[in-house]
Design an enzyme around this catalytic site. Structure first.
Site, PDB file in Angstrom:
ATOM      1  N   LYS A  14       0.819  -1.226   0.000  1.00 46.50           N
ATOM      2  CA  LYS A  14       0.000   0.000   0.000  1.00 46.50           C
ATOM      3  C   LYS A  14       0.849   1.271   0.000  1.00 46.50           C
ATOM      4  O   LYS A  14       0.632   2.164  -0.808  1.00 46.50           O
ATOM      5  CB  LYS A  14      -0.890   0.077   1.253  1.00 46.50           C
ATOM      6  CG  LYS A  14      -2.030  -0.881   1.336  1.00 46.50           C
ATOM      7  CD  LYS A  14      -2.986  -0.495   2.469  1.00 46.50           C
ATOM      8  CE  LYS A  14      -2.344  -0.447   3.842  1.00 46.50           C
ATOM      9  NZ  LYS A  14      -1.970  -1.765   4.380  1.00 46.50           N
ATOM     10  N   ARG A  89      -9.938   1.095   8.698  1.00 45.16           N
ATOM     11  CA  ARG A  89      -9.405  -0.227   9.002  1.00 45.16           C
ATOM     12  C   ARG A  89     -10.405  -1.057   9.801  1.00 45.16           C
ATOM     13  O   ARG A  89     -10.112  -2.205  10.133  1.00 45.16           O
ATOM     14  CB  ARG A  89      -8.158  -0.030   9.854  1.00 45.16           C
ATOM     15  CG  ARG A  89      -6.893  -0.686   9.322  1.00 45.16           C
ATOM     16  CD  ARG A  89      -5.847  -0.384  10.363  1.00 45.16           C
ATOM     17  NE  ARG A  89      -4.566  -0.950  10.174  1.00 45.16           N
ATOM     18  CZ  ARG A  89      -3.583  -0.401   9.460  1.00 45.16           C
ATOM     19  NH1 ARG A  89      -3.783   0.677   8.757  1.00 45.16           N
ATOM     20  NH2 ARG A  89      -2.410  -0.968   9.450  1.00 45.16           N
ATOM     21  N   ARG A 128      11.661  -5.744   5.447  1.00 47.91           N
ATOM     22  CA  ARG A 128      11.508  -4.314   5.161  1.00 47.91           C
ATOM     23  C   ARG A 128      12.458  -3.463   6.000  1.00 47.91           C
ATOM     24  O   ARG A 128      12.634  -3.708   7.190  1.00 47.91           O
ATOM     25  CB  ARG A 128      10.050  -3.898   5.459  1.00 47.91           C
ATOM     26  CG  ARG A 128       9.817  -2.391   5.388  1.00 47.91           C
ATOM     27  CD  ARG A 128       8.389  -2.047   5.122  1.00 47.91           C
ATOM     28  NE  ARG A 128       7.500  -2.408   6.217  1.00 47.91           N
ATOM     29  CZ  ARG A 128       6.167  -2.308   6.130  1.00 47.91           C
ATOM     30  NH1 ARG A 128       5.593  -1.886   5.031  1.00 47.91           N
ATOM     31  NH2 ARG A 128       5.417  -2.662   7.160  1.00 47.91           N
ATOM     32  N   ARG A 161      11.339  -1.088  11.367  1.00 46.04           N
ATOM     33  CA  ARG A 161      10.234  -0.658  12.227  1.00 46.04           C
ATOM     34  C   ARG A 161      10.078  -1.653  13.372  1.00 46.04           C
ATOM     35  O   ARG A 161      10.193  -2.856  13.173  1.00 46.04           O
ATOM     36  CB  ARG A 161       8.940  -0.621  11.422  1.00 46.04           C
ATOM     37  CG  ARG A 161       8.563   0.756  10.937  1.00 46.04           C
ATOM     38  CD  ARG A 161       7.441   0.709   9.932  1.00 46.04           C
ATOM     39  NE  ARG A 161       6.247   0.021  10.414  1.00 46.04           N
ATOM     40  CZ  ARG A 161       5.131  -0.112   9.688  1.00 46.04           C
ATOM     41  NH1 ARG A 161       5.067   0.402   8.481  1.00 46.04           N
ATOM     42  NH2 ARG A 161       4.084  -0.743  10.170  1.00 46.04           N
ATOM     43  N   ARG A 172      -0.288  -8.659  13.322  1.00 41.63           N
ATOM     44  CA  ARG A 172      -0.913  -7.598  12.507  1.00 41.63           C
ATOM     45  C   ARG A 172      -1.745  -8.204  11.379  1.00 41.63           C
ATOM     46  O   ARG A 172      -2.808  -7.682  11.046  1.00 41.63           O
ATOM     47  CB  ARG A 172       0.166  -6.667  11.927  1.00 41.63           C
ATOM     48  CG  ARG A 172       0.673  -5.652  12.948  1.00 41.63           C
ATOM     49  CD  ARG A 172       2.063  -5.156  12.632  1.00 41.63           C
ATOM     50  NE  ARG A 172       2.150  -4.460  11.366  1.00 41.63           N
ATOM     51  CZ  ARG A 172       3.277  -4.354  10.658  1.00 41.63           C
ATOM     52  NH1 ARG A 172       4.389  -4.913  11.088  1.00 41.63           N
ATOM     53  NH2 ARG A 172       3.274  -3.690   9.533  1.00 41.63           N
TER      54      ARG A 172
HETATM   55  P1  ADP Z   1       0.779  -1.736   8.226  1.00 44.71           P
HETATM   56  O1  ADP Z   1      -0.349  -1.561   7.254  1.00 44.71           O
HETATM   57  O2  ADP Z   1       2.078  -2.047   7.567  1.00 44.71           O
HETATM   58  O3  ADP Z   1       0.467  -2.638   9.393  1.00 44.71           O
HETATM   59  P2  ADP Z   1       0.588   1.058   9.114  1.00 44.71           P
HETATM   60  O4  ADP Z   1       1.801   1.877   8.942  1.00 44.71           O
HETATM   61  O5  ADP Z   1      -0.578   1.348   8.239  1.00 44.71           O
HETATM   62  O6  ADP Z   1       1.114  -0.416   8.967  1.00 44.71           O
HETATM   63  O7  ADP Z   1       0.092   1.110  10.631  1.00 44.71           O
HETATM   64  C1  ADP Z   1       0.947   0.837  11.703  1.00 44.71           C
HETATM   65  C2  ADP Z   1       0.146   0.746  13.006  1.00 44.71           C
HETATM   66  O8  ADP Z   1      -0.516   2.006  13.261  1.00 44.71           O
HETATM   67  C3  ADP Z   1      -0.971  -0.279  13.026  1.00 44.71           C
HETATM   68  O9  ADP Z   1      -0.517  -1.570  13.364  1.00 44.71           O
HETATM   69  C4  ADP Z   1      -1.906   0.323  14.080  1.00 44.71           C
HETATM   70  O10 ADP Z   1      -1.446   0.087  15.381  1.00 44.71           O
HETATM   71  C5  ADP Z   1      -1.810   1.808  13.818  1.00 44.71           C
HETATM   72  N1  ADP Z   1      -2.848   2.268  12.856  1.00 44.71           N
HETATM   73  C6  ADP Z   1      -2.617   2.820  11.647  1.00 44.71           C
HETATM   74  N2  ADP Z   1      -3.777   3.125  11.025  1.00 44.71           N
HETATM   75  C7  ADP Z   1      -4.777   2.757  11.881  1.00 44.71           C
HETATM   76  C8  ADP Z   1      -6.193   2.781  11.833  1.00 44.71           C
HETATM   77  N3  ADP Z   1      -6.861   3.276  10.759  1.00 44.71           N
HETATM   78  N4  ADP Z   1      -6.886   2.301  12.885  1.00 44.71           N
HETATM   79  C9  ADP Z   1      -6.258   1.810  13.966  1.00 44.71           C
HETATM   80  N5  ADP Z   1      -4.919   1.733  14.077  1.00 44.71           N
HETATM   81  C10 ADP Z   1      -4.173   2.203  13.049  1.00 44.71           C
END
Ligand code: ADP
Ligand code: ZN
Length: 214
Positions: A14, A89, A128, A161, A172
């Site tokens: 993404k 999400r 990554r 990360r 996750r």
């Molecule tokens: P990835 O899609 O690689 O897991 P992101 O960078 O999108 O990682 O998100 C990292 C973390 O930030 C998630 O695991 C969550 O804890 C938090 N997060 C990000 N976006 C949201 C969201 N829309 N709702 C709840 N938590 C979120």
């Protein structure tokens, strides 16, 4: 002039395709993950609230996320369109977005759902590396930097990360399957969903998205 949602598991690509797409469309990419990470590194009150959830690979509570996105979508650069990466999400987040959009008028144009098999996700996440300074992402084998551990673009150090280790990554993906995957049906019902093969690579993905938008 497009309003786009990217939907897909952690590691589906993404963030990478988001960067390439917004370069062509001249709209902002809004990544809730990036916003939380920035708050975390600056120790803001929001960052401190999100920290524990993020490090375990859990979702940050809907209330914190929704207010943040509502504010961000109200900013000037988001007037004519944006690409949402990592939001919504959960179903409540999607319903809240519908509420925000109804107030502001025009709705979402496309929801791209990027499919990648689980084993590929895990190896992408575990390999990554991210530039500490400009945020550019690499992969130790699939997309290595020219000099090991150093960003091609700005020369800063690459880091992993905290939530990119295998255990947290697996959690996750489980959280994704439980809380986020149901959004595919939510948007399929609206006719906005476009499913894409995420093993195709970022440029092929971007081209497929541009075709769908034209
Ligand atoms: P990835 O899609 O690689 O897991 P992101 O960078 O999108 O990682 O998100 C990292 C973390 O930030 C998630 O695991 C969550 O804890 C938090 N997060 C990000 N976006 C949201 C969201 N829309 N709702 C709840 N938590 C979120
Ligand atoms: Zn860099």
């Amino acid at each position: 002039m497009a309003k786009i949602i990217l939907l897909g598991a952690p590691g589906c690509g993404k963030g990478t395709v988001a960067g390439r797409l917004v370069d062509e469309l001249h709209i902002p990419a809004i990544s809730t993950g990036d916003i939380f990470r920035k708050n975390l590194s600056e120790n803001t009150p929001l960052g401190l609230k999100a920290k524990g959830y993020m490090e375990k690979g859990e979702l940050v509570p809907d209330g914190l996320v929704i207010d943040l996105v509502a504010d961000r979508l109200g900013e000037d650069d988001a007037k004519d369109g944006y690409l949402l990466d990592g939001f919504p999400r959960t179903i409540p987040q999607a319903e809240a977005l519908d509420g925000i959009l109804a107030k502001g008028g025009a709705g979402i144009d496309k929801v791209f759902y990027i499919n990648v098999p689980r084993d590929v996700l895990i190896s992408r996440i575990a390999g990554r590396r991210v530039c500490d300074s400009c945020g550019k992402t690499y992969h130790v084998t699939n997309f290595p930097p020219r000099a090991e551990g150093t960003c091609d673009v700005c020369g800063s150090g690459l880091i992993q990360r905290k939530d990119d280790n295998e255990d947290t990554a697996a959690n996750r993906i489980d959280v994704y399957e439980r809380d986020t995957a149901p959004l595919a049906d939510y948007y399929r019902k609206t006719g906005l969903l476009v499913e894409l093969d995420g093993t195709a690579g970022p440029d092929a993905l971007k081209e497929a998205m541009l075709r769908e938008l034209s």
